[in-house]
Design an enzyme around this catalytic site. Structure first.
Site, mmCIF file in Angstrom:
data_model
loop_
_atom_site.group_PDB
_atom_site.id
_atom_site.type_symbol
_atom_site.label_atom_id
_atom_site.label_comp_id
_atom_site.label_asym_id
_atom_site.label_seq_id
_atom_site.Cartn_x
_atom_site.Cartn_y
_atom_site.Cartn_z
ATOM 1 N N SER A 145 46.720 33.471 24.015
ATOM 2 C CA SER A 145 46.613 34.526 23.748
ATOM 3 C C SER A 145 46.421 34.740 22.259
ATOM 4 O O SER A 145 46.863 34.070 21.326
ATOM 5 C CB SER A 145 48.155 35.098 23.954
ATOM 6 O OG SER A 145 48.317 36.291 23.512
ATOM 7 N N SER B 124 47.499 37.784 20.784
ATOM 8 C CA SER B 124 48.608 38.629 20.334
ATOM 9 C C SER B 124 49.431 38.347 19.126
ATOM 10 O O SER B 124 49.623 39.028 18.391
ATOM 11 C CB SER B 124 49.357 39.240 21.572
ATOM 12 O OG SER B 124 48.553 40.084 22.616
ATOM 13 N N THR C 128 52.196 41.007 30.273
ATOM 14 C CA THR C 128 50.558 40.710 30.715
ATOM 15 C C THR C 128 50.797 40.066 32.223
ATOM 16 O O THR C 128 52.074 39.972 32.893
ATOM 17 C CB THR C 128 50.040 39.850 29.854
ATOM 18 O OG1 THR C 128 48.495 40.134 30.476
ATOM 19 C CG2 THR C 128 50.554 38.625 29.674
ATOM 20 N N LYS D 208 52.616 42.633 35.221
ATOM 21 C CA LYS D 208 52.264 44.072 35.069
ATOM 22 C C LYS D 208 52.731 45.156 36.150
ATOM 23 O O LYS D 208 53.436 46.043 35.702
ATOM 24 C CB LYS D 208 51.097 44.237 34.576
ATOM 25 C CG LYS D 208 50.405 43.775 33.286
ATOM 26 C CD LYS D 208 49.092 44.440 32.965
ATOM 27 C CE LYS D 208 48.562 44.002 31.588
ATOM 28 N NZ LYS D 208 47.328 44.416 31.242
ATOM 29 N N ASP E 249 46.833 50.016 27.789
ATOM 30 C CA ASP E 249 45.415 49.237 27.842
ATOM 31 C C ASP E 249 44.417 50.588 28.116
ATOM 32 O O ASP E 249 43.408 50.306 27.606
ATOM 33 C CB ASP E 249 45.466 48.593 29.568
ATOM 34 C CG ASP E 249 45.952 47.373 29.453
ATOM 35 O OD1 ASP E 249 46.105 46.637 28.188
ATOM 36 O OD2 ASP E 249 46.508 46.852 30.246
ATOM 37 N N GLY F 112 34.221 46.510 38.973
ATOM 38 C CA GLY F 112 35.487 45.574 39.461
ATOM 39 C C GLY F 112 36.538 46.890 39.602
ATOM 40 O O GLY F 112 36.516 48.217 39.209
ATOM 41 N N GLY G 75 40.392 45.930 39.465
ATOM 42 C CA GLY G 75 41.460 45.343 39.329
ATOM 43 C C GLY G 75 42.477 46.377 38.232
ATOM 44 O O GLY G 75 42.057 47.201 38.312
ATOM 45 N N TYR H 245 36.020 39.728 25.906
ATOM 46 C CA TYR H 245 35.589 39.544 24.537
ATOM 47 C C TYR H 245 35.251 38.192 24.200
ATOM 48 O O TYR H 245 35.315 38.111 22.952
ATOM 49 C CB TYR H 245 37.064 40.341 23.899
ATOM 50 C CG TYR H 245 38.296 39.713 24.253
ATOM 51 C CD1 TYR H 245 39.025 40.373 25.270
ATOM 52 C CD2 TYR H 245 38.682 38.414 23.967
ATOM 53 C CE1 TYR H 245 40.439 39.770 25.549
ATOM 54 C CE2 TYR H 245 39.825 37.827 24.002
ATOM 55 C CZ TYR H 245 40.884 38.510 25.077
ATOM 56 O OH TYR H 245 42.004 38.088 25.285
HETATM 57 P P1 NAP Z 1 41.885 41.670 37.912
HETATM 58 O O1 NAP Z 1 43.082 42.609 38.154
HETATM 59 O O2 NAP Z 1 42.353 40.140 38.485
HETATM 60 O O3 NAP Z 1 40.557 42.493 38.562
HETATM 61 C C1 NAP Z 1 39.605 41.419 38.452
HETATM 62 C C2 NAP Z 1 38.395 42.513 39.267
HETATM 63 O O4 NAP Z 1 37.277 41.929 39.136
HETATM 64 C C3 NAP Z 1 38.736 42.502 40.615
HETATM 65 O O5 NAP Z 1 38.184 43.907 41.208
HETATM 66 C C4 NAP Z 1 38.058 41.400 41.323
HETATM 67 O O6 NAP Z 1 37.664 41.309 42.471
HETATM 68 C C5 NAP Z 1 36.682 41.540 40.388
HETATM 69 N N1 NAP Z 1 35.868 40.273 40.552
HETATM 70 C C6 NAP Z 1 36.354 39.057 39.919
HETATM 71 N N2 NAP Z 1 35.537 38.166 40.036
HETATM 72 C C7 NAP Z 1 34.271 38.738 40.711
HETATM 73 C C8 NAP Z 1 33.081 38.322 40.959
HETATM 74 N N3 NAP Z 1 32.515 37.280 40.792
HETATM 75 N N4 NAP Z 1 32.029 39.474 41.429
HETATM 76 C C9 NAP Z 1 32.723 40.717 41.564
HETATM 77 N N5 NAP Z 1 33.755 41.025 41.321
HETATM 78 C C10 NAP Z 1 34.673 40.157 40.843
HETATM 79 O O7 NAP Z 1 41.755 41.491 36.265
HETATM 80 P P2 NAP Z 1 41.943 42.657 35.266
HETATM 81 O O8 NAP Z 1 43.197 42.407 34.559
HETATM 82 O O9 NAP Z 1 41.405 43.704 35.576
HETATM 83 O O10 NAP Z 1 40.843 42.089 34.001
HETATM 84 C C11 NAP Z 1 39.589 42.247 34.117
HETATM 85 C C12 NAP Z 1 38.914 41.695 33.185
HETATM 86 O O11 NAP Z 1 38.916 42.376 31.974
HETATM 87 C C13 NAP Z 1 39.173 40.209 32.579
HETATM 88 O O12 NAP Z 1 37.991 39.694 32.074
HETATM 89 C C14 NAP Z 1 40.094 40.525 31.559
HETATM 90 O O13 NAP Z 1 40.188 39.544 30.662
HETATM 91 C C15 NAP Z 1 39.350 41.659 31.017
HETATM 92 N N6 NAP Z 1 40.671 42.566 30.192
HETATM 93 C C16 NAP Z 1 40.071 42.755 29.001
HETATM 94 C C17 NAP Z 1 41.241 43.484 28.265
HETATM 95 C C18 NAP Z 1 41.069 43.842 26.713
HETATM 96 O O14 NAP Z 1 41.858 44.115 25.882
HETATM 97 N N7 NAP Z 1 39.616 43.727 26.225
HETATM 98 C C19 NAP Z 1 42.404 44.204 28.577
HETATM 99 C C20 NAP Z 1 42.439 43.853 30.232
HETATM 100 C C21 NAP Z 1 41.445 43.204 30.916
HETATM 101 P P3 NAP Z 1 38.408 40.427 43.624
HETATM 102 O O15 NAP Z 1 39.821 40.947 43.836
HETATM 103 O O16 NAP Z 1 37.721 40.615 44.974
HETATM 104 O O17 NAP Z 1 38.431 39.102 42.924
#
Ligand code: NAP
Length: 311
Positions: A18, A20, A70, A74, A110, A141, A143, A242
């Protein structure tokens, strides 16, 4: 006179890499506040649950001033609190806990953090110009991060397309997020799509957001953008990943002449908004962003770098 020590922290599992603590330690220092930001890496299960109960008690007693939440808590944090902000309620997700008038409140920074970085980034000029109302955004995506982005963009009145490999996930966002917590519908709309070339072909969004982990270390050559499709001309690309700072998605977009940014600013902004909730003071964003940037090279060489990024 005794100076209050502000105890802050992050609960989740795993938390090995992290950023943070570095971001919040820099914030406390720059704001002239005494305090610390600790990690609480508590695994799911009964042992983790009793340790989380203890943390929540510390919050209620004022021993902890604020707590970030996190993965994987969440959603479960919805049940930890006495009250949710309207945004946290509509997202079904909490990342910030604090005590207000003796009640434990759950908020989510977020989405606002994403929007703040999109519009007023620390890294330089805004990628977005002019009003967003009525324009189209494409989120790749479906999620938690996609849900947060969809919630803030639909409130701006955008036409939001959410594309997922699992259509049901995108549909769930469309059905739940565009309904206001108090009833009625948001100003914009959310349409679910399947993430394939047939659905994405011919779209002309002004903004494309990567909310998948594709491109994150160590899979740095992966991209959420389908290689058989050209990038829509004039679109702005925002990658929530990032690490690395310039992903394959961003690199290819820039090579096509598009403006693009990575997600470090979002990480800093969601932290800044939490900091402001907890301290009531403006967050020292410049110092927070600098701390995040300086910590990133350590992250990319750490043994934990293949794990999912967390706050
Ligand atoms: P999450 O809840 O696990 O959701 C990930 C999403 O991506 C799901 O819809 C997943 O689909 C999809 N996915 C994963 N692998 C894939 C692939 N190979 N092809 C197509 N779709 C795919 O994760 P999240 O919390 O939303 O985070 C998503 C991304 O954002 C991560 O990289 C995270 O580190 C980043 N993030 C960044 C910040 C920031 O402050 N910069 C904040 C939050 C998140 P499935 O369910 O089908 O696997």
């Amino acid at each position: 006179m005794t100076i209050e020590t502000i105890q802050l922290g992050l609960v989740g599992w795993p938390l090995g890499h992290s950023l943070s603590p570095a971001i919040h330690t820099a914030a406390l220092k720059a704001a002239g506040l005494k305090g610390n930001y600790r990690l609480f890496p508590y695994p799911p299960g009964s042992e983790g649950a009793s340790r989380i109960d203890h943390l929540l008690e510390c919050l209620r007693q004022g021993e902890l001033k604020g707590l970030n939440v996190t993965i994987p808590y969440k959603r479960s944090a919805l049940a930890w609190v006495d009250e949710l902000t309207p945004l946290a309620a509509s997202l079904g997700s909490v990342n910030t806990l604090f005590l207000k008038d003796g009640r434990l409140v759950g908020d989510n920074t977020d989405g606002p953090g994403f929007l703040a970085d999109l519009i007023h980034p620390q890294r330089g000029p805004s990628l977005i110009s002019g009003p967003m109302y009525g324009k189209t955004a494409l989120i790749l995506g479906a999620g938690g991060a996609a849900r947060s982005a969809a919630a803030v963009l639909v409130r701006l009145g955008m036409t939001v397309l959410v594309a997922a490999r699992n259509f049901e996930q995108a549909l769930d966002i469309a059905e739940s997020v565009q309904i206001k917590p108090e009833g009625g519908f948001e100003r914009g709309s959310i349409t679910p799509l399947t993430m394939d070339s047939e659905s994405l072909h011919g779209l002309s969004p002004v903004l494309i957001v990567n909310a998948t982990p594709l491109g994150m270390v160590p899979e740095v050559n992966a991209s959420p953008w389908l290689s058989e499709l050209p990038y829509p001309s004039g679109a702005v690309l925002y990658d929530m990943v990032y690490n690395p700072p310039e992903t394959a998605f961003i690199r290819a977009g820039r090579a096509s002449g598009l403006s693009a940014a990575g997600g470090l600013g979002m990480l800093v902004e969601q932290a800044a908004l939490s900091f402001e909730i907890w301290t009531g003071q403006p967050a020292p964003r410049f110092e927070m962003y600098a701390a995040a940037t300086l910590s990133l090279p350590i992250l990319s060489t750490s043994e934990n770098s293949s794990r999912k990024e967390v706050s």
